[in-house]
Each structure stands twice: as structure tokens, then as C-alpha cells.
Enzyme design. Sequence first.
Site, short mmCIF file in Angstrom:
data_model
loop_
_atom_site.label_atom_id
_atom_site.label_comp_id
_atom_site.label_asym_id
_atom_site.label_seq_id
_atom_site.Cartn_x
_atom_site.Cartn_y
_atom_site.Cartn_z
N ASP A 181 148.65 47.13 14.94
CA ASP A 181 148.44 48.48 14.57
C ASP A 181 149.16 48.96 13.59
OD1 ASP A 181 149.97 48.68 16.89
OD2 ASP A 181 149.51 50.89 16.81
N GLU A 241 150.49 49.69 19.77
CA GLU A 241 151.86 49.86 19.88
C GLU A 241 152.33 51.27 19.40
OE1 GLU A 241 156.23 49.47 19.00
OE2 GLU A 241 154.79 49.77 18.04
#
Length: 416
Positions: free
Chosen positions: A86, A181
Site C-alpha cells: 500500500d 502498513e
Amino acid sequence: MMINLKDALLDRFLRYVKIDTQSDPESECSPSTEKQKNLGRILVEELEAFGLQNAEMDDFGVVYATLSRNSTKTDVPKIMFCSHMDTSPDCSGENVKPIIHENYQGQDLILPDDNSQVIRMSEHPDLKHQLGNDIITASGTTLLGADNKAGLAAIMTALEYLAKHPEIKHGDIKILFTPDEEVGRGTENVDLKRLDADFGYTVDGETLGSIENETFSADGVEIRIHGVSAHPGFAKGKMQNALKIGAEIIAALPKEILSPETTESKEGFIHPTDIQGNVELCKLSFIVRDFDESGLLKKENLLKEIVEDVLKEYDNSSFEFMVKEQYRNMKVVLDNYPQVTENAIQAIKRAGIEPKLQSIRGGTDGSKLSFMGLPCPNIFAGEHAFHSKLEWVSVQDMLKAAEVIVNLAIIYEEKA
């Protein structure tokens, strides 16, 4: 030793950053955004093409794979390499247009889609070490996504190299690519039994040669102010505006110390991140950071004292003070496994780089993985100015990160 894979690394990095994988801190889904799986599926296909075993993405968007050992030694530790898929919600990751600035010579990099976005060496001192290298930026309206697609590209390039060079002996190499994350949920659904690794490394660091074995310890604090509502036309002596009380609390925070904008190195901070509410109820969100848990507690006690002092003036109002643990300093775990950090230092030296042992003023998936039972420091991926439109990375630094990964595989096999 990996220069022949420079073009392959560049190609995959450019492909990865064009895929929008921004995570969403407000979402309760796992992953927080389905679009992260678009990159996960591509990574699984590439891992399978390299010949890795059991390459798959689960329902939560976590990618697992194994490069099986070719060493005849049976006691080689199983090492894991991890990067996250991400990108940060702080800056748009949609329609990223990566630009390659070949043979950088120290000039200002003016980003074409917004000429006010300029990457200057005076503001980005690591550029002094990039003369002659190829710098990649975005176009000025989005982040680049080198955080952490530089790590993904480095890991995948290292795997390609090992697959093409079976004469390099290694143990089982485990791969973990995580979603979310950036919103603090990267390891939320990681199955360590399924991963089956002994030690690990996140590849999510900044400066060439850096290895980080220490992070902040982190808590989140939510404060709820319960005020007294009344009709504003008849409120004298009755109304106690929760929103104004919340504003007073923020205004009472120390201004010269204990904030992100006034701290550096090993100094922690108290940081307000959100305020919302009305006359009757106001919610304040904070993050609290310190490298030591006792320092974390002191800052939380200070914040609570500030709230109590402000509320003394509001006899009919009250507050709730809620602390939620986010992650802890991974050095507590890694100090029990010094060989994990030592092997990374040796791997960096073998790549012809001066190792830089550092602390992270933040956290990584490795923080939580370490406390889950998988000791996991962080090594560089070459990303800079992350979470911003000025993000940049050099191709040569990513290639060196891939070389360090290969060196780690070799070192663990040699020492078994």
C-alpha cells in the site's frame, strides 16, 4: 554483480507505482481497499514465474511465497523478506506518472505537472550522493510510491537473480508482502505458522546502507470531552462547549518541545492528529511516541494532566482518556538475536557500502513481527521524501538493496 538486472528492476518498479494501492485509515475492511489486491495478483504471477513454491494471496490481501532451499545443509535458517504494497493516504496515489531523470548532476528537479513542486539538493541532502545515478520522481500531483514499491522491486529482483543463478546456495527464503502498513494494520492478518520463517527483514528503509534495529514505541490516545449543550440564545451560565474545550487542550500543549516539529533523534513527542465534534461532545485523537516505554508513559501522563487542568474551569463537563497500544520498540526483541543485525551489516559491506546502523522515528511491519515472534530489523530500499509529492528514489540504490538481499541469503547459508 546484479547490474544485468537493472533494466528488469526499473521495468517492474515503473509498473508497480502505476497501480493505485492507497490504503484507507477509515475503512474497517481487510484489506482496507480492494485495489491493493490488484498489485498482489501481479506479484503472485511474477513469483510463480520465478519458480517459487506456494505463491498465493489470501483473502486479506497478504502475499506469501517460498523460494525453496538448494543448499545440502539442513540447518540453514529460513529467512523472510517483507515489503508492503500500500501507499500512504496522506497524498494521492492515483494516476502516478513516474519520470526518470537519467545521469543526475545536481540540478533542481522541477516536476512538470506542477512547477511549484521542486526537489532541491539543498532540501534533500542525500541527493549529493546520487550524482551520475538515475533518479525517479512522480510528476508533481501525486506521491511516487517508492514507499514501499522500491522494496517490492528490490526483493523481486533479488529473487529473479537467485532463480537465474542456482549455483548460489541458500536455504528456504520466505516472502511476505503486506497490505495496509501505512494505516498501522500491515501484520494484522499475517499467519506466522503459514509463513514459517526463523528471522526476517523488512525492506522499507531510506538511505543507502542503512539498517534499522530500533523504532519508536507507539500509542494512540483518544480523548472524549463531554460538554453541556444549551440553546445559544439562552446559554449564559449554562453552556460548556466541548469543541472549545478541546481547542483549549490543543492550545495548552507544549509549543517548544514534545512535538514532531520540535524534536529529532531519540526525542519523543505528543502529536494531535484529529479533532471533531460539537457543543456536547468533542473527540481528540493523538499519537504518542518515544523510544522508551517509560518515556511513553510520562508523555501520556502529561497529556492527561493538561486535560485535567483545562477541565477545572468547566465544573459540569467531563472527559474520557483512552490509550491504545500501537507498536513497541523492536530493539527489545532484536537485542536477543544479535546475529540478525550483524548478518545484515555484513551483507551491506559485501555490497561495497558503508553500513549505517540507525533508529527509525516511526515504525515498520518489522516492529510488530518482532513481537509476534519473528525478529525483523529494517534494511534500506532507497526511498526518500515519502508520503509527499516530492518523493524520489534512485535506480542504483534499489539495485544495491537487491544485492544486499542476495548477500543475506548467501551469508545465512555460509554460517549454517
